[in-house]
Design an enzyme around this catalytic site. Sequence first.
Site, mmCIF file in Angstrom:
data_model
loop_
_atom_site.group_PDB
_atom_site.id
_atom_site.type_symbol
_atom_site.label_atom_id
_atom_site.label_comp_id
_atom_site.label_asym_id
_atom_site.label_seq_id
_atom_site.Cartn_x
_atom_site.Cartn_y
_atom_site.Cartn_z
ATOM 1 N N ASP A 54 -8.761 3.069 -3.690
ATOM 2 C CA ASP A 54 -8.191 3.573 -2.443
ATOM 3 C C ASP A 54 -8.142 5.100 -2.394
ATOM 4 O O ASP A 54 -7.890 5.766 -3.382
ATOM 5 C CB ASP A 54 -6.786 3.033 -2.205
ATOM 6 C CG ASP A 54 -6.297 3.431 -0.830
ATOM 7 O OD1 ASP A 54 -6.980 3.094 0.141
ATOM 8 O OD2 ASP A 54 -5.270 4.120 -0.733
ATOM 9 N N HIS A 71 0.815 -1.222 0.000
ATOM 10 C CA HIS A 71 0.000 0.000 0.000
ATOM 11 C C HIS A 71 0.847 1.271 0.000
ATOM 12 O O HIS A 71 1.280 1.754 1.038
ATOM 13 C CB HIS A 71 -0.897 -0.020 1.244
ATOM 14 C CG HIS A 71 -2.085 0.858 1.130
ATOM 15 N ND1 HIS A 71 -3.369 0.405 1.285
ATOM 16 C CD2 HIS A 71 -2.200 2.178 0.857
ATOM 17 C CE1 HIS A 71 -4.216 1.400 1.118
ATOM 18 N NE2 HIS A 71 -3.528 2.501 0.865
ATOM 19 N N HIS A 124 1.386 5.248 -1.992
ATOM 20 C CA HIS A 124 0.938 6.299 -2.925
ATOM 21 C C HIS A 124 2.178 6.975 -3.505
ATOM 22 O O HIS A 124 2.963 7.552 -2.761
ATOM 23 C CB HIS A 124 0.070 7.323 -2.190
ATOM 24 C CG HIS A 124 -1.182 6.729 -1.620
ATOM 25 N ND1 HIS A 124 -2.342 6.617 -2.356
ATOM 26 C CD2 HIS A 124 -1.443 6.165 -0.415
ATOM 27 C CE1 HIS A 124 -3.275 6.029 -1.611
ATOM 28 N NE2 HIS A 124 -2.752 5.741 -0.433
ATOM 29 N N ASN A 170 -4.916 6.478 -7.060
ATOM 30 C CA ASN A 170 -5.523 7.814 -6.932
ATOM 31 C C ASN A 170 -4.567 8.940 -7.308
ATOM 32 O O ASN A 170 -4.268 9.831 -6.533
ATOM 33 C CB ASN A 170 -6.099 8.034 -5.532
ATOM 34 C CG ASN A 170 -5.069 7.880 -4.430
ATOM 35 O OD1 ASN A 170 -4.016 7.263 -4.634
ATOM 36 N ND2 ASN A 170 -5.351 8.429 -3.274
ATOM 37 N N HIS A 176 -10.592 0.037 0.495
ATOM 38 C CA HIS A 176 -10.517 1.174 1.427
ATOM 39 C C HIS A 176 -11.889 1.217 2.079
ATOM 40 O O HIS A 176 -12.856 1.683 1.488
ATOM 41 C CB HIS A 176 -10.214 2.451 0.631
ATOM 42 C CG HIS A 176 -10.347 3.709 1.429
ATOM 43 N ND1 HIS A 176 -9.274 4.533 1.696
ATOM 44 C CD2 HIS A 176 -11.415 4.301 2.016
ATOM 45 C CE1 HIS A 176 -9.689 5.579 2.402
ATOM 46 N NE2 HIS A 176 -10.984 5.465 2.609
ATOM 47 N N ARG A 178 1.970 9.187 -6.185
ATOM 48 C CA ARG A 178 1.546 10.551 -6.591
ATOM 49 C C ARG A 178 1.783 10.931 -8.045
ATOM 50 O O ARG A 178 1.308 11.957 -8.486
ATOM 51 C CB ARG A 178 2.194 11.616 -5.703
ATOM 52 C CG ARG A 178 1.997 11.443 -4.208
ATOM 53 C CD ARG A 178 0.549 11.364 -3.814
ATOM 54 N NE ARG A 178 0.369 11.470 -2.362
ATOM 55 C CZ ARG A 178 -0.726 11.081 -1.745
ATOM 56 N NH1 ARG A 178 -1.731 10.537 -2.416
ATOM 57 N NH2 ARG A 178 -0.843 11.209 -0.447
ATOM 58 N N ASP A 225 0.933 2.428 3.764
ATOM 59 C CA ASP A 225 0.035 3.516 3.343
ATOM 60 C C ASP A 225 0.834 4.816 3.193
ATOM 61 O O ASP A 225 0.378 5.894 3.577
ATOM 62 C CB ASP A 225 -1.146 3.692 4.311
ATOM 63 C CG ASP A 225 -2.269 4.531 3.709
ATOM 64 O OD1 ASP A 225 -2.179 4.906 2.519
ATOM 65 O OD2 ASP A 225 -3.244 4.821 4.435
ATOM 66 N N HIS A 283 -5.321 -0.927 5.372
ATOM 67 C CA HIS A 283 -5.062 -0.070 6.546
ATOM 68 C C HIS A 283 -6.087 -0.195 7.675
ATOM 69 O O HIS A 283 -6.729 0.789 8.047
ATOM 70 C CB HIS A 283 -4.878 1.387 6.131
ATOM 71 C CG HIS A 283 -5.854 1.933 5.119
ATOM 72 N ND1 HIS A 283 -7.209 1.911 5.306
ATOM 73 C CD2 HIS A 283 -5.662 2.513 3.905
ATOM 74 C CE1 HIS A 283 -7.801 2.469 4.267
ATOM 75 N NE2 HIS A 283 -6.877 2.834 3.393
#
Length: 456
Positions: free
Chosen positions: A162, A70, A72, A104, A189, A74, A315, A242
């Site tokens: 997510d 998990h 991110h 995302n 999520h 970006r 996360d 999470h």
Amino acid sequence: MKNWLEVSSMDRWWVDNVKVVDPVADRVFDGSLCVQDGLIAELREGPAPEDAPRLDGEGLHLAPGLVDLHVHLREPGFEEKETIESGSRSAARGGVTTLCAMPNTNPVCDDGPRVSYILERSAQAGFAKVLPVGAITRGSEGRELADLGEMHYEGACAFSDDGRPVSDSGVMRRAMELGRTWDALIMSHSEERSLSEGGQVHEGAMSAKLGLEGIPREAESIAVDREVRLSRLTGARLHLCHLSSGSSVEILRRAKADGLKVTGETTPHYLLLDDSAIEGYDTHKKMNPPIREKSDQEALVAGLCDGTLDAVATDHAPHTEIEKNVEFAYAPFGVIGLETSLAAVLTRLYHSKLMELPRVLALMSSRPGAILGGNAGSLEPGSPADLCLFDPEEEWLVRAEDMASRSRNTAFEGMTLRGRVRATFLNGSPVYRRTMDEGKENEVFTPAKRMQESAS
Ligand SMILES: [Zn+2]
């Protein structure tokens, strides 16, 4: 004995003089490991053959590279927070060799070309294996299913919206039914927005004291319960992201007892912190789901110890200083975690004598690897030589300014953690290493050529 640069250009060489931590065999032993053509060729007790080219592991611990379910990254869209390159460096510094990149971004990763873009960019960077997670719905808007089949074909490792829950149960059901046809992994999520909307922190005595809007445990556990029921209905493989509360762990425990194909993760910040950490309105303690109470922390630890929870994922959620340096209510949710996860989990589970090393490493390598399928997180000969060399005893002070991540929003700033990565290998190449030269620390990042060649 060879040096680090020499071995990365050799076809066959050994890492010698290490304590091998094998999470699958559940043991630690003095041994050596042979790398050939980027793969693990042999694992043995005792030293490497005398005449073979060897790298001195200095008595450090050698484990499979960490697998983080998990993260991110970006990019595309929010490169000021993190890029695929900076996030991969951050992973390498933390001993993470495989990571799942959440969709995302902007645009959202919801079709085949976007999946292949991430795969290409991460191979060019050459610091970690980035597995794209495809969105469940177009634009992660929760309405229309994205083209899951196309994304699967291009290499998406799982599907998730997510950052946002899939609020419509019918849409989630259809995603699970479709994914079921090729045994896809659905990552949830889990958040019931009608209970969390406007909330800043965990709902309890602390939120009341601080005058901040709360998010009750039920915002998570009601959604977790729905996902588990839909997994039962459809037979889909479900992974719960999470998890922050004891009540969610309890639902997962029952689902597993019922034989459902459900797995779950928690994160280092829920294991080390409780909601007393928000007393000073520190926005680096603001995440979603929120850090909950001591009793939840203990239930999560118990869930890891009894095998209910399968993995610790970070996360990793980078945000710039400008975004976080505002009044609590206006700060975005999320903290970074790739560079501190091993140390945090060792500190919480191993140094407190709750768990032996191989089991801790299993939570961060072989078990998440098994959830993904494939051969990440294993020391089995034939697997890629993705390895993490670490000292479980080294104490260090977490300082945001030292991070390789483009963002500085760690929840562990100023904490002393025990256990630190010394080097990370990707396909047999040392992509990260830290040395002491005349008492001064020196960190070197070198992209793995094998990854870059596959990209070009
Ligand atoms: Zn999430």
